[in-house]
Design an enzyme around this catalytic site. Structure first.
Site, PDB file in Angstrom:
ATOM      1  N   GLU A  85      12.359  -9.771   1.226  1.00 48.35           N
ATOM      2  CA  GLU A  85      11.634  -8.605   1.779  1.00 48.35           C
ATOM      3  C   GLU A  85      12.450  -7.356   1.461  1.00 48.35           C
ATOM      4  O   GLU A  85      13.660  -7.317   1.703  1.00 48.35           O
ATOM      5  CB  GLU A  85      11.500  -8.778   3.297  1.00 48.35           C
ATOM      6  N   ARG A 124      13.805   4.189  12.038  1.00 51.96           N
ATOM      7  CA  ARG A 124      12.579   4.993  12.096  1.00 51.96           C
ATOM      8  C   ARG A 124      11.797   4.690  13.387  1.00 51.96           C
ATOM      9  O   ARG A 124      12.363   4.207  14.346  1.00 51.96           O
ATOM     10  CB  ARG A 124      11.773   4.745  10.805  1.00 51.96           C
ATOM     11  N   ALA A 126       3.338  -0.759   4.641  1.00 51.09           N
ATOM     12  CA  ALA A 126       2.818  -0.722   6.025  1.00 51.09           C
ATOM     13  C   ALA A 126       2.378  -2.097   6.518  1.00 51.09           C
ATOM     14  O   ALA A 126       2.393  -2.359   7.728  1.00 51.09           O
ATOM     15  CB  ALA A 126       1.665   0.268   6.114  1.00 51.09           C
ATOM     16  N   ASN A 136       7.802  -5.735  -1.252  1.00 51.41           N
ATOM     17  CA  ASN A 136       7.832  -4.640  -0.288  1.00 51.41           C
ATOM     18  C   ASN A 136       6.422  -4.564   0.289  1.00 51.41           C
ATOM     19  O   ASN A 136       5.522  -4.005  -0.332  1.00 51.41           O
ATOM     20  CB  ASN A 136       8.211  -3.320  -0.962  1.00 51.41           C
ATOM     21  N   HIS A 164      12.682  -2.972   1.472  1.00 49.63           N
ATOM     22  CA  HIS A 164      12.209  -1.651   1.915  1.00 49.63           C
ATOM     23  C   HIS A 164      13.108  -0.582   1.308  1.00 49.63           C
ATOM     24  O   HIS A 164      14.341  -0.748   1.276  1.00 49.63           O
ATOM     25  CB  HIS A 164      12.242  -1.526   3.439  1.00 49.63           C
ATOM     26  N   PRO A 170       0.792  -1.226   0.000  1.00 52.90           N
ATOM     27  CA  PRO A 170       0.000   0.000   0.000  1.00 52.90           C
ATOM     28  C   PRO A 170       0.828   1.283   0.000  1.00 52.90           C
ATOM     29  O   PRO A 170       1.885   1.349   0.622  1.00 52.90           O
ATOM     30  CB  PRO A 170      -0.817  -0.108   1.295  1.00 52.90           C
ATOM     31  N   ASN A 171       0.308   2.253  -0.707  1.00 54.98           N
ATOM     32  CA  ASN A 171       0.863   3.613  -0.833  1.00 54.98           C
ATOM     33  C   ASN A 171       2.111   3.698  -1.705  1.00 54.98           C
ATOM     34  O   ASN A 171       2.595   4.787  -1.985  1.00 54.98           O
ATOM     35  CB  ASN A 171       1.142   4.240   0.548  1.00 54.98           C
ATOM     36  N   TYR A 219      11.465   8.372   0.919  1.00 59.45           N
ATOM     37  CA  TYR A 219      11.323   7.306  -0.082  1.00 59.45           C
ATOM     38  C   TYR A 219      11.961   7.626  -1.434  1.00 59.45           C
ATOM     39  O   TYR A 219      11.967   6.770  -2.321  1.00 59.45           O
ATOM     40  CB  TYR A 219       9.837   6.965  -0.263  1.00 59.45           C
ATOM     41  N   ARG A 254       5.306  10.912  -2.547  1.00 67.44           N
ATOM     42  CA  ARG A 254       5.080  10.571  -1.140  1.00 67.44           C
ATOM     43  C   ARG A 254       6.364  10.716  -0.336  1.00 67.44           C
ATOM     44  O   ARG A 254       7.330   9.985  -0.568  1.00 67.44           O
ATOM     45  CB  ARG A 254       4.619   9.115  -1.103  1.00 67.44           C
TER      46      ARG A 254
END
Ligand code: DQA
Length: 148
Positions: free
Chosen positions: A99, A108, A78, A75, A101, A10-11, A23, A18
């Site tokens: 995985e 973070r 969230a 990825n 990111h 998502p996003n 990012y 964004r």
């Protein structure tokens, strides 16, 4: 020919606009185009899929068990920190996955430090922006070449 499915959670459709300080400025289509070029150079059959909906991610992962996918690069965005359902889908299909990111979640907020995926993943690439995706694809290519 190795078949790689890249899944963006998502996003990530908003990449480029964004929070670019976190990012980066590349859009999702820029990243997918870079992956497609690397795939073409290396004889990889690549598909990219993005959804904001948890059930669509689960369904795409389930379909990967039947459509000849060899590796998943994901990825989970969230959902990394929340989704038992996406984790269970990956466990169910028993396909190797990496995985990914863009940011380094460990630098973070504390809620980003837990991943529902890392203990199942073949590897985790994080914090290197769009290079996180390219390095993950390179690792799959290296493993495919090594296993003949
Ligand atoms: C992310 C990190 C997650 O914590 C966040 O929710 C995202 C993107 C990354 O690529 O850095 O949406 O997965």
């Amino acid at each position: 020919m190795v078949a790689v499915l890249v899944i963006h959670g998502p996003n990530l459709n908003l990449l480029g606009q964004r929070e670019p300080g976190i990012y980066g400025s590349a859009s999702l289509s820029d990243i997918n185009a870079r992956l497609a070029r690397m795939a073409a150079r290396n004889g990889v059959d690549l598909e990219c899929f993005q959804s904001n909906a948890e059930h669509e991610l689960v369904e795409r992962i389930q379909a990967a068990a039947e459509d000849g996918t060899d590796w998943i690069l994901i990825n989970p965005a969230a959902f990394t920190h929340t989704s038992v359902a996406v984790r269970d889908a990956l466990a169910a299909v028993e396909l190797p996955f990496v995985e990914i990111h863009l940011s380094n979640p460990h630098r973070r907020e504390p809620f980003r430090h837990r991943s529902y995926f890392s203990d199942l993943a073949e590897g985790v690439v994080a914090g290197l922006g769009e290079d996180s995706y390219l390095l993950a694809l390179q690792a799959v290519i290296n493993r495919t070449n090594a296993s003949g």
